[in-house]
Scaffold this motif. Structure first.
Motif, PDB file in Angstrom:
ATOM      1  N   UNK A   1       0.678  -1.165  -0.180  1.00  0.00           N
ATOM      2  CA  UNK A   1      -0.177  -0.149   0.056  1.00  0.00           C
ATOM      3  C   UNK A   1       0.656   1.559  -0.241  1.00  0.00           C
ATOM      4  N   UNK A   2       1.849   1.173   0.748  1.00  0.00           N
ATOM      5  CA  UNK A   2       2.913   2.303   0.895  1.00  0.00           C
ATOM      6  C   UNK A   2       3.482   2.619  -0.634  1.00  0.00           C
TER       7      UNK A   2
ATOM      8  N   UNK B   1      -6.909  11.036  -7.372  1.00  0.00           N
ATOM      9  CA  UNK B   1      -7.931  11.328  -8.420  1.00  0.00           C
ATOM     10  C   UNK B   1      -9.336  10.109  -8.726  1.00  0.00           C
ATOM     11  N   UNK B   2      -9.103   9.175  -7.963  1.00  0.00           N
ATOM     12  CA  UNK B   2     -10.135   8.110  -8.173  1.00  0.00           C
ATOM     13  C   UNK B   2     -10.640   7.758  -6.864  1.00  0.00           C
ATOM     14  N   UNK B   3     -12.032   8.264  -6.330  1.00  0.00           N
ATOM     15  CA  UNK B   3     -12.730   8.281  -5.083  1.00  0.00           C
ATOM     16  C   UNK B   3     -12.573   6.563  -4.779  1.00  0.00           C
ATOM     17  N   UNK B   4     -13.205   6.104  -5.734  1.00  0.00           N
ATOM     18  CA  UNK B   4     -13.177   4.397  -5.365  1.00  0.00           C
ATOM     19  C   UNK B   4     -11.916   3.972  -4.932  1.00  0.00           C
ATOM     20  N   UNK B   5     -10.874   4.101  -5.768  1.00  0.00           N
ATOM     21  CA  UNK B   5      -9.675   3.471  -5.270  1.00  0.00           C
ATOM     22  C   UNK B   5      -9.163   4.176  -4.116  1.00  0.00           C
ATOM     23  N   UNK B   6      -9.088   5.348  -3.737  1.00  0.00           N
ATOM     24  CA  UNK B   6      -8.843   5.996  -2.678  1.00  0.00           C
ATOM     25  C   UNK B   6      -9.317   5.561  -1.219  1.00  0.00           C
ATOM     26  N   UNK B   7     -10.678   5.264  -1.491  1.00  0.00           N
ATOM     27  CA  UNK B   7     -11.363   4.691  -0.430  1.00  0.00           C
ATOM     28  C   UNK B   7     -11.192   3.315  -0.314  1.00  0.00           C
ATOM     29  N   UNK B   8     -10.776   2.371  -1.510  1.00  0.00           N
ATOM     30  CA  UNK B   8     -10.477   0.962  -1.272  1.00  0.00           C
ATOM     31  C   UNK B   8      -9.113   1.003  -0.398  1.00  0.00           C
ATOM     32  N   UNK B   9      -8.180   2.003  -0.733  1.00  0.00           N
ATOM     33  CA  UNK B   9      -6.696   1.778  -0.200  1.00  0.00           C
ATOM     34  C   UNK B   9      -6.871   2.059   1.335  1.00  0.00           C
ATOM     35  N   UNK B  10      -7.802   3.188   1.676  1.00  0.00           N
ATOM     36  CA  UNK B  10      -7.874   3.627   2.952  1.00  0.00           C
ATOM     37  C   UNK B  10      -8.363   2.417   3.725  1.00  0.00           C
ATOM     38  N   UNK B  11      -9.201   1.637   3.411  1.00  0.00           N
ATOM     39  CA  UNK B  11     -10.187   0.827   3.855  1.00  0.00           C
ATOM     40  C   UNK B  11      -9.100  -0.361   3.891  1.00  0.00           C
ATOM     41  N   UNK B  12      -8.250  -0.944   3.030  1.00  0.00           N
ATOM     42  CA  UNK B  12      -7.265  -2.092   3.265  1.00  0.00           C
ATOM     43  C   UNK B  12      -6.265  -1.703   4.124  1.00  0.00           C
ATOM     44  N   UNK B  13      -5.835  -0.403   4.226  1.00  0.00           N
ATOM     45  CA  UNK B  13      -4.787  -0.051   5.232  1.00  0.00           C
ATOM     46  C   UNK B  13      -5.162  -0.205   6.667  1.00  0.00           C
ATOM     47  N   UNK B  14      -6.616   0.307   6.849  1.00  0.00           N
ATOM     48  CA  UNK B  14      -7.005   0.221   8.345  1.00  0.00           C
ATOM     49  C   UNK B  14      -7.448  -1.234   8.572  1.00  0.00           C
ATOM     50  N   UNK B  15      -7.637  -2.207   7.463  1.00  0.00           N
ATOM     51  CA  UNK B  15      -7.877  -3.659   8.020  1.00  0.00           C
ATOM     52  C   UNK B  15      -6.524  -4.347   8.327  1.00  0.00           C
ATOM     53  N   UNK B  16      -5.421  -3.724   7.647  1.00  0.00           N
ATOM     54  CA  UNK B  16      -4.165  -4.348   8.026  1.00  0.00           C
ATOM     55  C   UNK B  16      -3.331  -3.382   9.045  1.00  0.00           C
ATOM     56  N   UNK B  17      -3.749  -2.615   9.707  1.00  0.00           N
ATOM     57  CA  UNK B  17      -3.507  -1.658  10.851  1.00  0.00           C
ATOM     58  C   UNK B  17      -1.941  -1.153  10.241  1.00  0.00           C
ATOM     59  N   UNK B  18      -2.113  -0.769   9.123  1.00  0.00           N
ATOM     60  CA  UNK B  18      -0.979   0.214   8.457  1.00  0.00           C
ATOM     61  C   UNK B  18      -1.077   1.636   9.332  1.00  0.00           C
ATOM     62  N   UNK B  19       0.138   1.782   9.498  1.00  0.00           N
ATOM     63  CA  UNK B  19       0.424   3.482  10.297  1.00  0.00           C
ATOM     64  C   UNK B  19       0.412   4.445   9.093  1.00  0.00           C
TER      65      UNK B  19
END
Length: 337
Positions: free
Chosen positions: A306-307, A319-337
């Motif tokens: 993700x980094x 620029x892509x809201x869907x991708x941005x939301x998906x990355x944020x959700x994935x980082x949260x699920x993996x407890x990324x700092x």
């Protein structure tokens, strides 16, 4: 008056008397060679002995009956008869060749008719509504992050904790008959062949585009092995084409949705490394993270992907809201700092 030696006259007479014999020997040799070649042709045209009009080489010559008082045939007449026989056999073989050619023409006509009927049947089939989609693709139906491979159960497996069995329900037409296990397999194979045949092949005139679009339609219909074959064709034969990045990305997604996360992770990594500037490079990194989650890899590895995604393609992600939301959700699920 000058006289010639007796020996000279004898030599000349001997040479003159031997000339007809030599000419006859040459003609007989040529005709014999012609007959030998004709026998070879007959063995080629009429295999197995069919139509062999010339006697085999090992057949002894039949003794001719000589009627007393009847003069023997001249050598020229004998050779003429043999040549006439060869010409007659050649005409017969020519007729056989023409007959075979006619049969071939008839078979080719039937084959063309069958191919035309098959093409008409494919054209009459209802087209599958499918178009290449993905993050940021405004020319096609967009894919949603909520339907990404991370949230989909692997094909052919039950969801963990659901207790659902993969055994067919009683009365299910797809369940094999207990008395004949191959009947269900045959029916399933025929049904899948029908599904593949129902997918329309595009004909835009661009071989690469048509191959990719056909693979996408197969992938959208969840016919993953068939779709993977099309994507591999694009990637291997046309690696410099714009669609190569698309095909490699969808190859990974096909593996992921078909329950093969290990193959999917390799495909996504190759997509990012081989086509870093490709249109689907950001999506390949995103789905690489999803593949690592499926493989139960440590969260640190997932966060590293993700980094890298945000570091390399941060502008495209934002620029892509869907991708941005998906990355944020994935980082949260993996407890990324």
């Amino acid at each position: 008056m000058r006289r010639f030696p007796v020996v000279s006259f004898m030599v000349v007479a001997s040479a003159l008397s031997g000339t007809p014999a030599v000419a006859q020997s040459n003609v007989e040799g040529r005709v014999g060679r012609l007959e030998s070649e004709m026998r070879a042709v007959q063995r080629k045209v009429f295999p197995g002995g069919a139509g062999a009009y010339v006697q085999p080489d090992n057949t002894p010559a039949q003794a001719q009956t000589v009627i007393p008082g009847t003069p023997a045939a001249s050598p020229v007449a004998d050779l003429t008869a043999r040549v006439d026989s060869l010409e007659s056999q050649l005409r017969q073989m020519t007729g056989q060749v023409e007959t075979n050619q006619h049969r071939i023409d008839v078979l080719e006509g039937r084959l063309k008719t069958i191919e035309a009927d098959a093409a008409a049947a494919r054209a009459a089939a209802p087209p599958a509504a499918a178009s290449p989609g993905g993050f940021g693709d405004t020319s096609a139906a967009p894919s949603t992050m909520e339907q990404s491979a991370a949230s989909r159960p692997a094909s052919g497996r039950s969801q963990s904790g659901s207790g659902a069995s993969s055994r067919p329900a009683p009365g299910d037409a797809s369940a094999p008959t207990m008395g004949n296990p191959t009947r269900g397999t045959t029916a399933a194979t025929a049904d899948r062949s029908g599904q593949v045949a129902a997918i329309e092949r595009p004909e835009t005139g661009d071989t690469v585009e048509d191959t990719y679009l056909y693979g996408y339609r197969l992938w959208a219909a969840k016919l993953y092995p068939e779709a993977e074959a099309q994507f591999k064709t694009v990637v291997n034969k046309y690696p410099k084409h714009k669609r190569a990045s698309y095909a490699q990305n969808l190859l990974g997604r096909s593996y992921l949705e078909d329950g093969k996360p290990s193959l999917a992770s390799l495909a996504f990594y190759d997509s990012y490394k081989t086509w870093p500037d490709g249109d689907r490079a950001p999506e390949s990194l995103y789905y690489l993270a999803q593949s690592l989650v499926k493989l139960d890899k440590p969260a640190a590895q997932v966060c590293k992907v993700y980094t890298e995604l945000q570091r390399t393609y941060g502008a495209k992600v934002d620029a892509d809201p869907k991708m941005k939301a998906g990355v944020a959700k994935g980082r949260a699920a993996s407890n990324c700092s």
